[in-house]
Design a protein around this motif. Structure first.
Motif: not given
Ligand code: HEM
Ligand code: CU
Lengths: 176, 482
Positions: B30-32, B40-42, B58-60, B373-375
């Motif tokens: 999921m990190m990938l 893609a954003q960039g 899927a990631h969320g 927020v994601p920050g």
């Molecule tokens: C290298 C690691 C990671 C990358 C590159 C990554 C990248 C991203 C990106 C690009 C987004 C969307 C940002 C946006 O709203 O514009 C996102 C959303 C999110 N990420 Fe990650 N993430 C990583 C790790 C994680 C981890 C470890 C978790 C939780 C255990 C996580 C949970 C979430 C959740 C809950 C969202 C919100 C999805 C939504 O807005 O519906 N992420 N992440």
């Protein structure tokens, strides 16, 4: 506004990191300095009380003027902004500067978010638009010019294409 | 598989290792996916927006579910040291969890579902042509299956703790918190596990209710729930569930760090009070997600702001403070497990700062639903919960503490991970401060620089994570904790 928030947050984060780093580097010399001192619990309660007092001050200061005040006044002007998949509709295209503008935010279908941006891309304020509800938000524009509306709540396939714009004019009635 | 509880408490190591292996693999995968989204954003990669939002969903869902899974495995493992758990419950838990995963993956990648893991009513039913109702139903059913898995898990955990400690109040440590009675005080693991059991059970029940309503609404549109009520229920559930994952993972800190410092983590009165207040705070704080829903009653929004702040106190003044005291007072020999567990508490604490800022109504006006927020939540997930989970994995396959070594590869892994995750999350905060909205598949020209830098950092974070998972896989064969 945003720059201040970023700086305060970074300072707070650096402080927390520094406390952890100190503990980690201190650990290596701990065997010489002996046991954990007795005044730990005293320090802890000072920390708790300190955080509580600080919190009361910040809370009172930040809520003294209710940030969401949207009361209409004799000189306020209302605008209806309706979100739909994937467009914004406004019932006027121009509003006057210097007067309280009340935005009534509505939705035709799913949740949307009305984010009002300056032309150079700074978010000024926002409000959710939700089916069945009218969210009201008040703002006084100090400058004239073009402002943008972007969508702040994920609403499906073309969420990122949901933009509109309007003008803030000097004319007191807000007409062109 | 036996239908009876084992008589004497003993951790269920094998099944927990399987759960952690799944967790580690899904985290990396999921990190990938996250890297793809950020790229893609960039504009480094051309992703169709429909696919972007599917990947985002899927990631969320995948990350939140896996955070829950890894937290639950940690809690189950250490709970097994103190109370007798029925072993097959964990097998059913894993099976239902995986069933949910299959349904969700099918919904997204076969059915095109892309409404986000928060399934905000009524978006699943109103896709604007992007997916059909069957896909939405499969996604919601997948979440229901995962919810049922967790309900079973907590019912069994609660049953075992109640029978061992003579009541829920005792397991929660209330006689200690409110009466100062140290007699038969439960260990930190029990107090934490009982607290999470109570609030996450409530969270999941509310989540299940809104899922069922959303499911019916797909096929009977006239059966509609009020959009504001649905939003309240979804954010209550979502907030409680993701927080539960961190509060479960921290049990590994309470149980493992004493092996390094030589000081037991004790249930003091302040510890029990901290958890008693956490129980209340975790459930009462959710309106901070609704600060821009201006029709919400003002008192609820004020409560959201105030409790956001208060929630930081048990974390900072009790868990982080005690950890710091233990670290200062001992001559700790670092290894991968110790390093990652301490990193987890530090990351969680650091992430609370921008989180509390965003919980202020006046700040939220310009930060809500920006990348701020994601920050903040990536800080306390990536550098918090996930770091603790990787730390627990390293500990699971570590030999005796005396023989454990902090290899060059381990050090490299930790530093690459910290640098990558730190830089990646910092770029999110900066983007948020520059007003970039979250959840946008396509970014404007002005935002691309941060997106691209962030992508580079994200790749580093994945490399670090990959090292941790490979070390775990390599250690599985020769581990002593069979
Ligand atoms: C290298 C690691 C990671 C990358 C590159 C990554 C990248 C991203 C990106 C690009 C987004 C969307 C940002 C946006 O709203 O514009 C996102 C959303 C999110 N990420 Fe990650 N993430 C990583 C790790 C994680 C981890 C470890 C978790 C939780 C255990 C996580 C949970 C979430 C959740 C809950 C969202 C919100 C999805 C939504 O807005 O519906 N992420 N992440
Ligand atoms: Cu939108």
């Amino acid at each position: 506004m945003q720059a201040t928030i970023l700086v305060i947050s970074l300072l707070g984060m650096i402080a927390v990191i520094a406390i952890f780093l100190r503990a980690i580097s201190h650990g290596a010399t701990a065997s010489q300095s002996g046991t954990v001192s007795d005044n730990i619990e005293q320090k802890r309660s000072r920390l708790i009380w300190g955080l509580l007092v600080f919190g009361v001050i910040v809370t009172a200061g930040s809520l003294w003027n209710w940030p969401h005040d949207a009361e209409a006044s004799s000189d306020s002007i209302s605008v209806n902004v309706t979100g739909g998949q994937w467009f914004w509709e406004m019932d006027r295209e121009t509003v006057p500067a210097g007067k309280p503008i009340i935005f009534n935010v509505l939705s035709k279908d799913v949740n949307h978010g009305m984010g009002v941006y300056t032309a150079d891309g700074t978010l000024l304020f926002q409000a959710q638009g939700m089916p069945g509800y009218v969210n009201k938000v008040k703002y006084i524009f100090e400058n004239t010019g073009t402002f943008k509306i972007l969508c702040m709540e994920f609403c499906g396939l073309s969420h990122h294409d949901m933009n509109a714009s309007f003008k803030v004019v000097a004319n007191a009635s807000g007409e062109k | 598989m036996s239908m009876t509880s084992t008589a004497a408490p003993s951790p269920q190591t094998g099944a927990v290792k399987v759960a952690m292996l799944i967790s580690g693999a899904v985290f990396v995968l999921m990190m990938l996916v996250g890297v793809l989204m950020r790229a893609a954003q960039g504009d480094l990669l051309d992703l169709d927006p429909a696919l972007f939002y599917q990947l985002m969903t899927a990631h969320g869902a995948g990350m939140v579910g896996t955070a829950g899974l890894s937290g639950a495995a940690i809690m189950w493992y250490f709970l097994g040291r103190h109370v007798a758990l029925t072993r097959w419950v964990f097998h059913i838990f894993l099976a239902l969890f995986l069933l949910g995963v299959v349904l969700i993956l099918g919904a997204i990648f076969l059915g095109g579902f892309g409404a986000g893991w928060t399934f905000l009513f009524p978006l699943p039913a109103i896709s604007g042509g992007a997916w059909d109702l069957g896909a939405a139903a499969a996604f919601l059913l997948g979440l229901v299956s995962i919810g049922v898995a967790f309900l079973l898990f907590y019912l069994e955990a609660g049953r075992a703790m109640i029978s061992a400690y003579g009541g829920l109040g005792n397991a929660l440590g209330w006689p200690l918190a409110f009466g100062g009675s140290t007699e038969n005080a439960p260990p930190p693991t029990i107090i934490a596990a009982a607290t999470v059991t109570v609030f996450n059970t409530l969270g999941i029940v509310v989540g299940a209710a809104v899922l069922v309503v959303s499911l019916i609404n797909l096929y009977l549109p006239e059966f509609a729930v009020d959009a504001l009520l649905a939003k309240n229920m979804i954010f209550f559930f979502g907030h409680v569930f993701i927080n539960a994952s961190i509060y479960m993972a921290v049990i590994a800190v309470y149980e493992v760090v004493p092996e390094y410092t030589g000081r037991p983590w004790k249930s003091s009165r302040i510890f029990a009070l901290a958890w008693a207040s956490t129980l209340l705070f975790v459930m009462a704080v959710y309106p901070h997600h609704l600060l821009q829903d201006l029709v919400m009653p003002g008192w609820m929004l004020i409560m959201g702001q105030v409790i956001s702040y208060l929630s930081g106190i048990p974390l900072l003044a009790v868990t982080a403070f005690s950890l710091i005291v233990y670290l200062k007072g001992s001559d700790i020999r670092w290894d991968l497990a110790a390093g990652l567990l301490v990193l987890g508490v530090a990351g969680w604490s650091v992430g609370s700062v921008p989180a509390i800022m965003d919980g202020m109504i006046s700040v939220n006006k310009v930060m809500h639903n920006t990348q701020w927020v994601p920050g903040h939540f990536h800080i306390y997930l990536l550098l918090g919960e996930v770091a603790m989970a990787f730390g627990f994995m390293a500990w699971l396959v570590r030999g005796d503490v005396a023989q454990s070594r902090f290899t060059t590869l381990d050090r490299l892994g930790i530093w690459v991970y910290i640098a990558g995750a730190g830089g990646f999350t910092l770029m999110f905060l900066i983007s948020g401060a520059l007003s970039v909205p979250r959840r946008w598949a396509v970014h404007m020209e002005d935002w691309l620089t941060q997106d691209r830098i962030a992508t580079g950092f994200a790749v580093l974070a994945v490399l670090g994570a990959l090292i941790f998972v490979l070390r775990f896989v390599g250690g599985l064969g020769r581990s002593s904790k069979a």
